[in-house]
Design an enzyme around this catalytic site. Structure first.
Site, short mmCIF file in Angstrom:
data_model
loop_
_atom_site.label_atom_id
_atom_site.label_comp_id
_atom_site.label_asym_id
_atom_site.label_seq_id
_atom_site.Cartn_x
_atom_site.Cartn_y
_atom_site.Cartn_z
N GLY A 150 1.21 -1.57 0.48
CA GLY A 150 -0.09 -0.07 -0.13
C GLY A 150 1.04 1.11 -0.13
O GLY A 150 0.04 2.17 -0.73
N SER A 202 -2.86 9.50 8.07
CA SER A 202 -2.80 8.34 6.87
C SER A 202 -1.57 8.78 6.42
O SER A 202 -1.50 10.11 6.25
CB SER A 202 -3.64 7.81 6.28
OG SER A 202 -2.98 6.91 4.78
N ASP A 243 0.72 0.00 13.21
CA ASP A 243 1.19 -1.46 13.02
C ASP A 243 1.67 -2.59 13.64
O ASP A 243 2.36 -3.81 12.86
CB ASP A 243 2.59 -1.59 11.73
CG ASP A 243 2.27 -0.19 10.26
OD1 ASP A 243 1.15 -0.35 9.98
OD2 ASP A 243 2.72 0.57 9.88
N ARG A 298 -7.21 -6.31 9.73
CA ARG A 298 -5.79 -6.74 11.43
C ARG A 298 -7.08 -7.02 12.46
O ARG A 298 -6.73 -8.09 12.99
CB ARG A 298 -4.76 -5.22 11.23
CG ARG A 298 -3.78 -5.82 10.29
CD ARG A 298 -2.51 -5.28 10.65
NE ARG A 298 -2.37 -5.24 9.94
CZ ARG A 298 -1.06 -4.44 9.14
NH1 ARG A 298 -0.63 -3.89 9.82
NH2 ARG A 298 0.03 -4.76 8.31
C1 S3P Z 1 3.08 4.01 6.10
C2 S3P Z 1 2.16 4.78 6.80
C3 S3P Z 1 0.49 4.04 7.71
C4 S3P Z 1 1.45 2.08 7.67
C5 S3P Z 1 2.16 2.15 7.01
C6 S3P Z 1 3.42 2.35 6.34
C7 S3P Z 1 4.30 5.21 5.77
O1 S3P Z 1 -0.19 3.47 6.32
O2 S3P Z 1 -0.11 1.31 8.08
O3 S3P Z 1 2.54 0.23 7.14
O4 S3P Z 1 5.21 4.15 5.24
O5 S3P Z 1 3.75 5.54 5.35
P1 S3P Z 1 -1.83 4.49 6.39
O6 S3P Z 1 -0.75 5.74 5.45
O7 S3P Z 1 -2.34 3.84 5.57
O8 S3P Z 1 -1.86 4.76 7.89
#
Ligand code: S3P
Length: 450
Positions: A101, A174, A327, A358
């Site tokens: 993601g 986020s 996380d 989760r």
């Molecule tokens: C991340 C942001 C978080 C986290 C992911 C890594 C990042 O996600 O859960 O593992 O590197 O910006 P969200 O932006 O969906 O909270």
């Protein structure tokens, strides 16, 4: 199915004390950003300690597809020959971000304000995750997105021809969304402003400043307001990637629940936007100390020492801490299973849209191992049974989620009967050396045919 082949069933069993030093791999968030910002700088960025997990390797491949030259020099040393802000070429093929993601959302942002078209896809987990949270703000720049129903991948992004700067209040906590908007803002003239009500990890802001962008951050009534001046020339950097606190969480939590353990996890970033788990564990009574506290590359770093903690107690985790440990809730719920009393985790609805849901994945697996779990849309609670009282013996579905697989394998290390995971394959996305690292500490974790 694992994201990259046949399922890899795994099993872990109770073991003697864990001891030694656990050198966990580089930070996943910082590794993605090193490659992406390196590709957007003019000249050669060098990276040391890059996480060579599948998620990051997929981002490296994507940066090559957009025209950057990415070279692996071995031993975690990489270099990126950047093409400059606005210099991305149109990829010839579909960009496959695998399970990541972070990879797909940041890359969408990075290409959204260049006059090119790119199509993105991923594995079954990633293709089920919401992308509108990124494509909605990108539309404000003039970017178009066409995907499957519900804003899912595969999705084609048509970059804005004449991007406009944007002001955007991020509606969910986020860092991926915030970062996508900032990376898109790089190639828009004028000032792009992002406001976040809850502070999320700030690696993008720190690294943009390091690469020479003009970026400021101010605390306002509505939250943190970040202002980026567009169209800078980013200067290539040397980046030393710190070790990942989210990976450190696994040997740390294992040491707390396996009797007699004493484990040192050196060089862990304690950026306050990432370190919520460690504060929470200490609130629960964990014997977890910070040694040799120092600053490295502008980030607070320490060596973590975790020792077996027989008197853990359940607590209410402050919801305000959620973003700084988002996380880590899966492995926290494992520790909570060995505590006395209930651990309440509220304000965590984002957990439902990670690599898996989760809350659902952990609730099912913990129940299969004799632990009581209650849940609602944005909260869950685990009723701990206390040390030596966790039955185990369950088979858990990892649901294509590395952190779910690793959490249940940690559970098995201190439960009364071995714990099996249907597929440990996803572990390779973030922590490819998990198995040998845990074995070297004394854990009994292996691939099983059962
Ligand atoms: C991340 C942001 C978080 C986290 C992911 C890594 C990042 O996600 O859960 O593992 O590197 O910006 P969200 O932006 O969906 O909270």
């Amino acid at each position: 199915m694992s994201s990259h082949g046949e399922p890899i069933p795994m099993i872990s069993s109770a073991c003697g004390p864990l001891s030694g030093t656990a050198e966990v791999p580089g930070d996943k968030s910082i590794s993605h950003r090193s490659l992406i910002l390196g590709a957007m700088a003019v000249g050669e960025t060098t990276i040391e300690g890059l996480l060579e997990g599948q998620d990051v390797l997929d981002t490296a491949k994507a940066m090559q597809a957009f025209g950057a030259e990415v070279t692996n020099h071995g031993g975690g040393r990489w270099s990126v020959q950047g093409v400059g802000v606005g210099g991305f070429a149109e990829p010839e093929n579909v960009i496959d971000c695998g399970n990541s993601g972070t990879g797909v959302r940041l890359i969408m942002g990075a290409m959204a304000t260049s006059p090119i078209v790119a199509t993105f896809t991923g594995d079954a987990s990633l293709n089920g995750r919401p992308m509108a949270r990124v494509t909605d703000p990108l539309a404000l720049f003039g970017t178009q997105a066409v995907g499957r129903a519900g804003g899912r991948l595969p999705m084609t992004i048509v970059g804005a021809q004449d991007p406009l700067p944007v002001r955007y209040e991020v509606p969910v906590p986020s860092a991926q969304v915030k970062s996508a908007v900032l990376l898109a803002g790089l190639n828009a003239p004028g000032k792009t402003v992002v406001v976040e009500a809850e502070a999320t990890r700030d690696h993008t802001e720190r690294m943009l400043a390091g690469f020479g962008a003009e970026i400021t951050s101010e605390h306002k009534d509505e939250g943190r307001e970040i202002t980026l001046t567009g169209q800078p020339e980013l200067k290539p950097q040397h980046i030393d990637v710190p070790r990942d606190p989210s990976s450190a969480a696994f040997p740390v939590c294992a040491a707390l629940i396996v009797p007699g353990s004493d484990v040192l996890v050196p060089g862990i970033g304690l950026n306050p936007t990432r370190a919520g788990l460690f504060a929470t564990l200490r609130d629960m009574g964990a014997d977890l100390t910070y040694e040799n506290e120092r600053e490295e590359g502008g980030e607070p770093v320490a060596d973590l020492r975790a020792r077996f903690s027989p008197d853990l107690k359940g607590i209410e985790v402050p919801p305000a801490r959620a973003a700084s440990m988002i996380d880590e809730y899966p492995v926290l719920s494992v520790v909570a299973s060995f505590a006395q009393g209930k651990t309440m985790m509220a304000g965590v609805k984002e957990l439902r849209v990670k690599e898996s849901d989760r809350i659902d994945a952990m609730a099912k697996g913990l129940r299969a191992n004799g632990i009581e779990v209650d849940e609602g849309p944005d909260w869950w609670s685990v009723t701990g049974r206390g040390h030596g009282q966790v039955p185990g013996g369950g088979l858990c579905a990892s649901q294509l989620d590395h952190r779910i697989a690793m959490s249940f394998l940690i559970l098995g290390m201190a439960a009364n009967a071995p714990v099996r995971v249907d597929d440990g394959g996803p572990i390779a996305t973030s922590f490819p050396i998990f198995e040998p690292l845990m074995e070297a500490l004394g854990a009994q974790v292996s691939r099983s045919t059962a």
